[in-house]
Write a protein that holds these residues in place. Structure first.
Motif, mmCIF file in Angstrom:
data_model
loop_
_atom_site.group_PDB
_atom_site.id
_atom_site.type_symbol
_atom_site.label_atom_id
_atom_site.label_comp_id
_atom_site.label_asym_id
_atom_site.label_seq_id
_atom_site.Cartn_x
_atom_site.Cartn_y
_atom_site.Cartn_z
ATOM 1 N N PHE A 17 44.310 20.359 56.124
ATOM 2 C CA PHE A 17 44.431 21.874 55.850
ATOM 3 C C PHE A 17 43.459 22.252 54.821
ATOM 4 O O PHE A 17 43.714 21.592 53.599
ATOM 5 N N LEU A 18 42.430 23.014 55.068
ATOM 6 C CA LEU A 18 41.485 23.080 54.042
ATOM 7 C C LEU A 18 42.120 24.299 52.747
ATOM 8 O O LEU A 18 42.839 25.213 53.201
ATOM 9 N N GLN A 19 41.900 23.783 51.727
ATOM 10 C CA GLN A 19 42.424 24.708 50.694
ATOM 11 C C GLN A 19 41.154 25.281 50.028
ATOM 12 O O GLN A 19 40.065 24.820 50.139
ATOM 13 N N LYS A 20 41.629 26.528 49.154
ATOM 14 C CA LYS A 20 40.523 27.032 48.498
ATOM 15 C C LYS A 20 39.725 26.291 47.206
ATOM 16 O O LYS A 20 40.341 25.307 46.797
ATOM 17 N N ILE A 21 38.358 26.440 47.015
ATOM 18 C CA ILE A 21 37.737 25.877 46.139
ATOM 19 C C ILE A 21 38.386 26.465 44.705
ATOM 20 O O ILE A 21 38.467 27.772 44.435
ATOM 21 N N GLY A 22 38.422 25.674 43.773
ATOM 22 C CA GLY A 22 38.908 25.962 42.329
ATOM 23 C C GLY A 22 37.927 27.021 41.717
ATOM 24 O O GLY A 22 36.811 26.867 41.938
ATOM 25 N N THR A 23 38.547 27.491 40.806
ATOM 26 C CA THR A 23 37.890 28.520 40.146
ATOM 27 C C THR A 23 36.838 27.757 39.001
ATOM 28 O O THR A 23 35.816 28.475 38.938
ATOM 29 N N ASP A 24 37.273 26.784 38.364
ATOM 30 C CA ASP A 24 36.289 25.997 37.470
ATOM 31 C C ASP A 24 34.970 25.689 38.454
ATOM 32 O O ASP A 24 34.008 25.716 37.917
ATOM 33 N N HIS A 25 35.219 25.246 39.445
ATOM 34 C CA HIS A 25 34.157 24.644 40.435
ATOM 35 C C HIS A 25 32.994 25.889 40.597
ATOM 36 O O HIS A 25 31.987 25.948 40.726
ATOM 37 N N TRP A 26 33.863 27.039 41.069
ATOM 38 C CA TRP A 26 33.006 28.246 41.445
ATOM 39 C C TRP A 26 32.210 28.638 40.055
ATOM 40 O O TRP A 26 31.003 29.205 40.343
ATOM 41 N N VAL A 27 32.790 28.737 39.067
ATOM 42 C CA VAL A 27 32.219 29.413 37.802
ATOM 43 C C VAL A 27 30.981 28.565 37.469
ATOM 44 O O VAL A 27 29.824 29.004 37.235
ATOM 45 N N ARG A 28 31.315 27.301 37.609
ATOM 46 C CA ARG A 28 30.051 26.410 37.085
ATOM 47 C C ARG A 28 28.581 26.656 38.323
ATOM 48 O O ARG A 28 27.597 26.787 37.939
ATOM 49 N N TYR A 29 29.178 26.781 39.594
ATOM 50 C CA TYR A 29 28.149 27.162 40.609
ATOM 51 C C TYR A 29 27.610 28.404 40.425
ATOM 52 O O TYR A 29 26.394 28.478 40.342
ATOM 53 N N ILE A 30 28.318 29.414 40.107
ATOM 54 C CA ILE A 30 27.913 30.701 40.099
ATOM 55 C C ILE A 30 26.932 30.807 38.641
ATOM 56 O O ILE A 30 25.756 31.307 38.946
ATOM 57 N N CYS A 31 27.301 30.291 37.470
ATOM 58 C CA CYS A 31 26.520 30.205 36.445
ATOM 59 C C CYS A 31 24.958 29.523 36.668
ATOM 60 O O CYS A 31 23.989 29.916 36.196
ATOM 61 N N SER A 32 25.301 28.409 37.266
ATOM 62 C CA SER A 32 23.978 27.684 37.398
ATOM 63 C C SER A 32 23.063 28.194 38.390
ATOM 64 O O SER A 32 21.865 28.284 38.215
ATOM 65 N N ILE A 40 34.763 37.364 39.216
ATOM 66 C CA ILE A 40 34.262 37.294 40.452
ATOM 67 C C ILE A 40 35.412 36.696 41.442
ATOM 68 O O ILE A 40 35.626 37.032 42.550
ATOM 69 N N CYS A 41 35.660 35.515 41.113
ATOM 70 C CA CYS A 41 36.526 34.754 41.797
ATOM 71 C C CYS A 41 37.754 35.393 41.923
ATOM 72 O O CYS A 41 38.516 35.218 42.805
ATOM 73 N N ARG A 42 38.351 36.015 40.856
ATOM 74 C CA ARG A 42 39.852 36.494 41.044
ATOM 75 C C ARG A 42 39.872 37.539 41.759
ATOM 76 O O ARG A 42 40.768 37.934 42.490
ATOM 77 N N ARG A 43 38.774 38.479 41.532
ATOM 78 C CA ARG A 43 38.530 39.709 42.539
ATOM 79 C C ARG A 43 38.855 39.453 44.056
ATOM 80 O O ARG A 43 39.454 40.036 44.950
ATOM 81 N N VAL A 44 38.256 38.107 44.583
ATOM 82 C CA VAL A 44 38.110 37.934 45.816
ATOM 83 C C VAL A 44 39.030 36.890 45.957
ATOM 84 O O VAL A 44 39.067 36.005 47.236
ATOM 85 N N GLU A 45 40.036 36.344 45.265
ATOM 86 C CA GLU A 45 40.892 35.354 45.228
ATOM 87 C C GLU A 45 40.295 34.139 45.914
ATOM 88 O O GLU A 45 40.916 33.385 46.681
ATOM 89 N N ASN A 46 39.231 33.759 45.215
ATOM 90 C CA ASN A 46 38.595 32.360 45.641
ATOM 91 C C ASN A 46 38.079 32.115 47.183
ATOM 92 O O ASN A 46 37.834 31.077 47.446
ATOM 93 N N HIS A 47 37.985 33.547 47.760
ATOM 94 C CA HIS A 47 37.554 33.262 49.329
ATOM 95 C C HIS A 47 36.243 32.997 48.986
ATOM 96 O O HIS A 47 35.433 33.661 48.836
ATOM 97 N N SER A 48 35.844 31.700 49.923
ATOM 98 C CA SER A 48 34.663 31.046 49.709
ATOM 99 C C SER A 48 33.515 31.964 50.399
ATOM 100 O O SER A 48 32.314 32.313 49.465
ATOM 101 N N SER A 49 33.459 32.730 51.116
ATOM 102 C CA SER A 49 32.449 33.604 51.859
ATOM 103 C C SER A 49 32.297 34.700 50.948
ATOM 104 O O SER A 49 31.229 35.140 50.499
ATOM 105 N N TYR A 50 33.303 35.194 50.176
ATOM 106 C CA TYR A 50 33.510 36.705 49.650
ATOM 107 C C TYR A 50 32.850 36.250 48.248
ATOM 108 O O TYR A 50 32.204 37.049 47.494
ATOM 109 N N VAL A 51 33.516 34.915 47.746
ATOM 110 C CA VAL A 51 32.826 34.541 46.276
ATOM 111 C C VAL A 51 31.312 34.694 46.440
ATOM 112 O O VAL A 51 30.735 35.108 45.496
ATOM 113 N N GLN A 52 30.728 33.827 47.378
ATOM 114 C CA GLN A 52 29.174 34.023 47.634
ATOM 115 C C GLN A 52 28.587 35.627 47.768
ATOM 116 O O GLN A 52 27.780 35.857 47.143
ATOM 117 N N GLN A 53 29.238 36.248 48.339
ATOM 118 C CA GLN A 53 28.832 37.612 48.726
ATOM 119 C C GLN A 53 28.854 38.389 47.646
ATOM 120 O O GLN A 53 27.841 39.238 47.097
#
Length: 378
Positions: free
Chosen positions: A220-235, A252-265
């Motif tokens: 069962f795939l879980q959401k990617i954690g905020t820490d990972h997303w923050v490092r990725y977005i900043c980089s 950004i992560c909070r508003r889209v609830e860490n939803h992978s596609s929406y974080v990227q978008q």
């Protein structure tokens, strides 16, 4: 990364530097692929299943292990499935045109297959077998990867996307029994089955009365954690000569609830609205953009909903996630009766507008939720 490169990717499978985190899931898939363990991957739509499978597949692939990818979203019946299955296995286990033509002659000649070529014969061709789904010839198609694996002295992993489609076929349970009875006997082939409709995938693999119950390792795939997303977005911002503060990346992560596609978008839209350093105004403009861009889709998804269904969604957007069958909730939101609430809930799950997590009704699409809140509470 060049400054003119697109720093965020959404709407398609990601790879390389656009693929973030998923180390544990990648390792688990890689281990299953290498050891011939069947895998079932379940998660909501656009959480990165396809990207994850392709990442693990690219790491696992070798002369000794061939990985086949097959998307059956467009398959509407068993015939479509057999044609697509055979074509994918033949094409992706061979490196030369002569090789897979030889495989067709050796393994499918009795079925008189019709092959149609495109501009590039190695990548663009279709196969039509004109099979009677009730005939025993079907078993030859389902055994094709096993026969090819033995001939070439390798193992094969067949990865099938949108697998939930088989639940929509006529005589679906009989078809599933046929697949399972053939696949469970194969020694050199394993399967990775995944799809975008969570409730249908859950039913296929978790319902004891259905053939694919306990078919393999269920992930069962879980959401990617905020820490990972923050490092990725900043980089990604820094790589293109722009800057974003960690606090804004977290937002950004909070508003889209860490939803992978929406974080990227959303990150992409913030990047578009940023000249040098991202700020709150850029985020607010990006947020408006992402809601507006999805509005036509949401209007289409909800235009034929009943009054009861819209009332149910209004209740959920107002924070009512459980006890929806109580008289207090039924009366406040005009839901009719407790039996009607259950009917409405099932209908909305089927339409993928809500999901049930820990017995609570939720709207899994965070942008849809924001749009509904705007529309239902002007």
């Amino acid at each position: 990364m060049a400054k003119d490169c697109k720093p965020f990717v959404f709407g398609v499978a990601t790879s390389g530097e656009n693929f973030t985190d998923r180390e544990k899931e990648t390792e688990r898939l890689l281990r299953n692929f290498k050891n011939g363990v069947n895998t079932v991957l379940i998660s909501p739509r656009r959480w990165g299943k396809t990207s994850l499978v392709r990442k693990a597949g690219s790491l696992a692939a070798s002369d000794a292990l061939k990985v086949v990818y097959l998307d059956i979203f467009s398959c509407r019946d068993e015939r479509d499935f057999y044609d697509a299955f055979a074509a994918a296995v033949l094409r992706q286990t061979s490196s030369k045109l002569e090789e897979w033509l030889d495989d067709i002659r050796q393994f499918l000649s009795r079925l008189s297959p019709k092959v149609t070529f495109g501009t590039d014969p190695m990548t663009d061709f279709s196969l039509s077998l004109d099979l009677n789904p009730q005939s025993r010839e079907v078993d030859e198609i389902l055994d094709l990867p096993e026969k090819i694996a033995r001939k070439k002295g390798c193992n094969i992993v067949v990865c099938i996307d949108e697998f939930q489609q088989i639940g929509e076929f006529a005589n679906a349970v009989h078809f599933q029994k046929r697949l399972r009875s053939a696949w469970q006997l194969q020694q050199s082939v394993s399967y990775c089955l995944f799809g975008s409709k969570k409730h249908l995938m859950n039913e296929l693999f978790e319902k004891r009365s259905l053939p694919f119950y306990k078919f393999g390792d269920v992930l069962f795939l879980q959401k990617i954690g905020t820490d990972h997303w923050v490092r990725y977005i900043c980089s990604r911002f820094e790589a293109t000569g722009k800057h974003i503060a960690e606090t804004l990346a977290e937002e950004i992560c909070r508003r889209v609830e860490n939803h992978s596609s929406y974080v990227q978008q959303l990150a992409w839209l913030v990047w578009v609205h940023t000249t040098h350093e991202a700020d709150r105004e850029a985020l607010d403009e990006a947020w408006q953009d992402i809601v507006d861009q999805n509005t036509p889709l949401f209007e289409k998804q909800t235009e034929n909903l009943t009054t009861y269904q819209m009332n149910f969604l209004r209740a959920v957007t107002e924070g009512v996630h459980e006890e929806l069958t109580t008289q207090k909730v039924i009366q406040k939101y005009q839901l009719g009766s407790s039996a009607n609430v259950n009917t409405v809930r099932r209908a909305l799950i089927k339409k993928e507008l809500i999901d049930i997590e820990e017995r609570k009704a939720i709207i899994p699409d965070p942008i849809l939720k924001a749009w509904l809140q705007r529309e239902l509470h002007p």
